[in-house]
Design a protein around this motif. Structure first.
Motif, PDB file in Angstrom:
ATOM      1  N   PHE A  35     -17.480  39.627  25.880  1.00 29.61           N
ATOM      2  CA  PHE A  35     -16.225  38.930  26.119  1.00 29.61           C
ATOM      3  C   PHE A  35     -16.460  37.422  26.159  1.00 29.61           C
ATOM      4  CE2 PHE A  35     -15.364  42.945  28.647  1.00 29.61           C
ATOM      5  CZ  PHE A  35     -14.659  43.550  27.615  1.00 29.61           C
ATOM      6  N   GLU A  36     -15.478  36.687  25.702  1.00 32.30           N
ATOM      7  CA  GLU A  36     -15.539  35.226  25.771  1.00 32.30           C
ATOM      8  C   GLU A  36     -15.598  34.804  27.232  1.00 32.30           C
ATOM      9  OE1 GLU A  36     -12.858  31.394  24.302  1.00 32.30           O
ATOM     10  OE2 GLU A  36     -12.363  33.432  23.638  1.00 32.30           O
ATOM     11  N   ALA A  37     -16.383  33.791  27.532  1.00 30.97           N
ATOM     12  CA  ALA A  37     -16.568  33.340  28.918  1.00 30.97           C
ATOM     13  C   ALA A  37     -15.238  32.967  29.554  1.00 30.97           C
ATOM     14  CB  ALA A  37     -17.511  32.133  28.948  1.00 30.97           C
ATOM     15  N   ARG A  38     -15.045  33.413  30.785  1.00 29.34           N
ATOM     16  CA  ARG A  38     -13.861  33.152  31.599  1.00 29.34           C
ATOM     17  C   ARG A  38     -12.590  33.772  31.017  1.00 29.34           C
ATOM     18  NH1 ARG A  38     -16.571  28.424  31.450  1.00 29.34           N
ATOM     19  NH2 ARG A  38     -15.101  27.520  29.982  1.00 29.34           N
ATOM     20  N   ARG A  39     -12.762  34.719  30.105  1.00 29.49           N
ATOM     21  CA  ARG A  39     -11.597  35.420  29.544  1.00 29.49           C
ATOM     22  C   ARG A  39     -11.666  36.920  29.837  1.00 29.49           C
ATOM     23  NH1 ARG A  39     -10.907  30.707  29.144  1.00 29.49           N
ATOM     24  NH2 ARG A  39     -10.373  29.486  27.294  1.00 29.49           N
ATOM     25  N   GLU A  40     -12.691  37.323  30.595  1.00 33.98           N
ATOM     26  CA  GLU A  40     -12.939  38.753  30.789  1.00 33.98           C
ATOM     27  C   GLU A  40     -11.756  39.477  31.416  1.00 33.98           C
ATOM     28  OE1 GLU A  40     -14.625  36.356  32.280  1.00 33.98           O
ATOM     29  OE2 GLU A  40     -16.723  36.341  31.661  1.00 33.98           O
ATOM     30  N   THR A  41     -11.196  38.907  32.476  1.00 36.49           N
ATOM     31  CA  THR A  41     -10.148  39.603  33.214  1.00 36.49           C
ATOM     32  C   THR A  41      -8.904  39.811  32.350  1.00 36.49           C
ATOM     33  OG1 THR A  41     -10.949  38.674  35.305  1.00 36.49           O
ATOM     34  CG2 THR A  41      -8.711  39.563  35.277  1.00 36.49           C
ATOM     35  N   LEU A  42      -8.499  38.776  31.626  1.00 35.51           N
ATOM     36  CA  LEU A  42      -7.298  38.902  30.796  1.00 35.51           C
ATOM     37  C   LEU A  42      -7.515  39.904  29.656  1.00 35.51           C
ATOM     38  CD1 LEU A  42      -6.040  35.214  30.580  1.00 35.51           C
ATOM     39  CD2 LEU A  42      -4.995  37.127  31.796  1.00 35.51           C
ATOM     40  N   VAL A  43      -8.694  39.867  29.047  1.00 35.39           N
ATOM     41  CA  VAL A  43      -8.986  40.815  27.976  1.00 35.39           C
ATOM     42  C   VAL A  43      -8.987  42.243  28.518  1.00 35.39           C
ATOM     43  CG1 VAL A  43     -10.727  41.584  26.333  1.00 35.39           C
ATOM     44  CG2 VAL A  43     -10.259  39.142  26.578  1.00 35.39           C
ATOM     45  N   LEU A  44      -9.608  42.432  29.672  1.00 35.31           N
ATOM     46  CA  LEU A  44      -9.647  43.759  30.274  1.00 35.31           C
ATOM     47  C   LEU A  44      -8.263  44.200  30.736  1.00 35.31           C
ATOM     48  CD1 LEU A  44     -12.993  43.363  32.189  1.00 35.31           C
ATOM     49  CD2 LEU A  44     -12.506  45.118  30.476  1.00 35.31           C
ATOM     50  N   PHE A  45      -7.423  43.253  31.088  1.00 31.06           N
ATOM     51  CA  PHE A  45      -6.036  43.577  31.413  1.00 31.06           C
ATOM     52  C   PHE A  45      -5.347  44.185  30.200  1.00 31.06           C
ATOM     53  CE2 PHE A  45      -1.549  42.824  32.037  1.00 31.06           C
ATOM     54  CZ  PHE A  45      -1.358  43.062  33.396  1.00 31.06           C
ATOM     55  N   GLY A  46      -5.548  43.566  29.030  1.00 31.17           N
ATOM     56  CA  GLY A  46      -4.977  44.118  27.798  1.00 31.17           C
ATOM     57  C   GLY A  46      -5.547  45.486  27.468  1.00 31.17           C
ATOM     58  N   ILE A  47      -6.844  45.636  27.673  1.00 35.03           N
ATOM     59  CA  ILE A  47      -7.473  46.945  27.437  1.00 35.03           C
ATOM     60  C   ILE A  47      -6.896  47.976  28.407  1.00 35.03           C
ATOM     61  CG2 ILE A  47      -9.648  48.214  27.567  1.00 35.03           C
ATOM     62  CD1 ILE A  47     -11.046  45.662  26.603  1.00 35.03           C
ATOM     63  N   GLY A  48      -6.640  47.552  29.651  1.00 32.29           N
ATOM     64  CA  GLY A  48      -6.050  48.447  30.634  1.00 32.29           C
ATOM     65  C   GLY A  48      -4.686  48.952  30.215  1.00 32.29           C
ATOM     66  N   VAL A  49      -3.907  48.104  29.568  1.00 32.12           N
ATOM     67  CA  VAL A  49      -2.592  48.523  29.057  1.00 32.12           C
ATOM     68  C   VAL A  49      -2.755  49.640  28.032  1.00 32.12           C
ATOM     69  CG1 VAL A  49      -0.592  47.796  27.711  1.00 32.12           C
ATOM     70  CG2 VAL A  49      -1.491  46.306  29.514  1.00 32.12           C
ATOM     71  N   LEU A  50      -3.705  49.481  27.133  1.00 31.95           N
ATOM     72  CA  LEU A  50      -3.938  50.515  26.116  1.00 31.95           C
ATOM     73  C   LEU A  50      -4.426  51.815  26.755  1.00 31.95           C
ATOM     74  CD1 LEU A  50      -5.660  48.390  23.313  1.00 31.95           C
ATOM     75  CD2 LEU A  50      -3.274  49.127  23.442  1.00 31.95           C
ATOM     76  N   VAL A  51      -5.308  51.697  27.744  1.00 35.47           N
ATOM     77  CA  VAL A  51      -5.812  52.894  28.421  1.00 35.47           C
ATOM     78  C   VAL A  51      -4.681  53.608  29.160  1.00 35.47           C
ATOM     79  CG1 VAL A  51      -7.362  53.745  30.228  1.00 35.47           C
ATOM     80  CG2 VAL A  51      -8.141  51.965  28.643  1.00 35.47           C
ATOM     81  N   ALA A  52      -3.829  52.824  29.846  1.00 35.99           N
ATOM     82  CA  ALA A  52      -2.699  53.408  30.570  1.00 35.99           C
ATOM     83  C   ALA A  52      -1.726  54.087  29.609  1.00 35.99           C
ATOM     84  CB  ALA A  52      -1.988  52.325  31.381  1.00 35.99           C
ATOM     85  N   LEU A  53      -1.502  53.466  28.462  1.00 31.39           N
ATOM     86  CA  LEU A  53      -0.616  54.071  27.461  1.00 31.39           C
ATOM     87  C   LEU A  53      -1.183  55.386  26.954  1.00 31.39           C
ATOM     88  CD1 LEU A  53       1.842  53.939  25.607  1.00 31.39           C
ATOM     89  CD2 LEU A  53       0.507  52.517  24.040  1.00 31.39           C
TER      90      LEU A  53
END
Length: 316
Positions: free
Chosen positions: A121-139
């Motif tokens: 993950f790009e530095a200091r972008r981990e949480t936002l990227v994982l947030f997007g991944i979380g949306v896909l997992v939840a879907l």
């Protein structure tokens, strides 16, 4: 390396899907609006500022002309949703919890294990990227659990989005507006006016004006993150921190909370106040705001006290 571009493509993909569905149902205005927004997410990073500005003007033109209409895609009836809700109860909220859990647990796991050395993950972008991944997992989890028709997530998303209309992108637009105001020097102008009006040495009054400005600008812009750069440049940094020596951490953190009190009181905060009304299909779109007044006003007063005591009395 995964960064913001992943989120842009993810959001653009959803908007593009809704544009195609709107076009299929002969709703050219909706299709054009969501299609242009999808193009902004897909190509915005590769276009000039002028080209991105033109896309924004096109969005404003479509919305201003009233071409974005409420749609009625084929979906479940209110009776069917009530039956499903009664059968599943509070378990319906479990997929929603997947998103924050993925973001928080994933960030901790990535940053404090050897995974951090992979540079995934790009530095200091981990949480936002994982947030997007979380949306896909939840879907995916929701589809596997509830087994709806394959098109149901897209149709339900379009129904909600079209119910809100152009106001769905207000947070994005208003956050950008806050940055524009800050760059244009609005904060300096407000700071000059406040400095001339507030008596010298009146720390408490300055705190009140700062907190009131945070709430007021948030009500205008619909987003405390948009109001903060303006009020920080106007009063927070030059007066409260530099002139009166206040604790910048308390002023910044609690000042944001004062802004969030304004969020509770404005229809401009569409994602907080208009979306719930649309989800609950309330006749009064301001019903949520009316219920929040009794919380927002005393909470704002508490924030003023916390800033004054925590940033000045206890800090000194």
């Amino acid at each position: 390396m995964i960064g913001y571009e992943f989120l842009y493509l993810l959001a653009g993909g959803f908007f593009a899907l809704w544009a195609v569905l709107s076009l299929r149902d002969a709703r050219p205005g909706n299709a054009a609006f969501w299609g242009v927004l999808a193009a902004s997410f897909f190509f915005g990073s590769h276009l000039s500022d002028f080209a991105n500005g033109l896309l924004v003007l096109v969005l404003v033109g479509i919305a201003g002309a009233g071409w974005v209409k409420r749609s009625t895609p084929a979906t479940t009836t209110p009776q069917e949703r009530e039956i499903s809700a009664a059968r599943l109860g509070n378990r319906l909220f479990l997929p929603a919890l997947i998103v924050p859990v993925t973001a928080v647990a994933g960030t901790l796991l990535y940053n404090y294990t050897p995974l951090a050395e992979t540079g995934l993950f790009e530095a200091r972008r981990e949480t936002l990227v994982l947030f997007g991944i979380g949306v896909l997992v939840a879907l995916a989890a929701s589809i596997a659990w509830l087994r709806p028709p394959i098109a149901a997530p897209a149709e339900e998303g379009r129904r909600l989005l079209d119910s809100i209309g152009w106001a769905a992108i207000l947070p994005q637009m208003l956050a950008a507006l806050g940055a524009v105001f800050a760059l244009a020097g609005v904060g300096d102008i407000i700071g000059g006016l406040a400095g001339a009006a507030i008596p010298e040495g009146s720390v408490l009054l300055t705190v009140v004006v700062f907190a009131l400005g945070m709430a007021g600008f948030t009500m205008i812009m619909g987003n405390a993150f948009a109001a903060f750069p303006v009020m920080a440049a106007a009063i927070g940094i030059p007066l409260l921190v530099e002139q009166y020596g206040g604790n910048p951490a308390v002023i910044g953190a609690v000042g944001m909370l004062a802004g969030f009190c304004g969020t509770l009181l404005t229809p401009m905060a569409a994602n907080f106040n208009i979306v719930p009304a649309a989800l609950l299909e309330l006749k009064d779109q301001n019903a949520v705001i009316r219920q929040q007044v009794g919380t927002a006003v005393p909470l704002w007063a508490c924030n003023v006290v916390i800033i004054y005591v925590g940033a000045f009395l206890l800090w000194s």
